[in-house]
Design a protein around this motif. Structure first.
Motif, short mmCIF file in Angstrom:
data_model
loop_
_atom_site.label_atom_id
_atom_site.label_comp_id
_atom_site.label_asym_id
_atom_site.label_seq_id
_atom_site.Cartn_x
_atom_site.Cartn_y
_atom_site.Cartn_z
N SER A 238 -3.09 0.55 -4.10
CA SER A 238 -2.53 -0.80 -4.06
C SER A 238 -1.36 -0.85 -5.01
O SER A 238 -1.51 -0.55 -6.21
N GLU B 160 -5.43 5.85 -0.78
CA GLU B 160 -4.74 4.57 -0.60
C GLU B 160 -4.62 3.90 -1.96
O GLU B 160 -5.63 3.69 -2.64
N ARG C 149 0.82 -1.20 0.00
CA ARG C 149 0.00 0.00 0.00
C ARG C 149 0.86 1.26 0.00
O ARG C 149 1.92 1.32 0.61
#
Length: 84
Positions: free
Chosen positions: A44, A42, A26
């Motif tokens: 990935s 956020e 993350r």
């Protein structure tokens, strides 16, 4: 870790408390305008996609879609910095 704590505290959401910053795949970003926090993003690093993007108290701001679009447009820069 201090920056993520501060982000969660000032934005009044759970980015720190839920330990998103401890997930190895993350990236936590702070979207700002003129130095003022607008939303926390956020990303990935596995899928190279925005997982979530939240403003104060988890509410979307008027800039929400633009922030996500900007991150998506620059995802290749994130990818290239990971390779370096």
């Amino acid at each position: 870790v201090k920056a993520v704590f501060e982000e969660g505290f000032l934005m009044k959401h759970c980015v720190y408390r839920n330990e998103y910053h401890l997930k190895k795949d993350r990236l936590i970003l702070s979207a700002t305008i003129n130095g003022n926090r607008i939303e926390t993003v956020e990303v990935s690093l596995t899928t190279m996609q925005v997982v979530q993007c939240r403003g104060v108290e988890n509410k979307n701001t008027q800039y929400h879609d633009r922030i996500i679009s900007l991150v998506n447009k620059n995802i290749n820069q994130i990818r290239s910095r990971m390779a370096a």
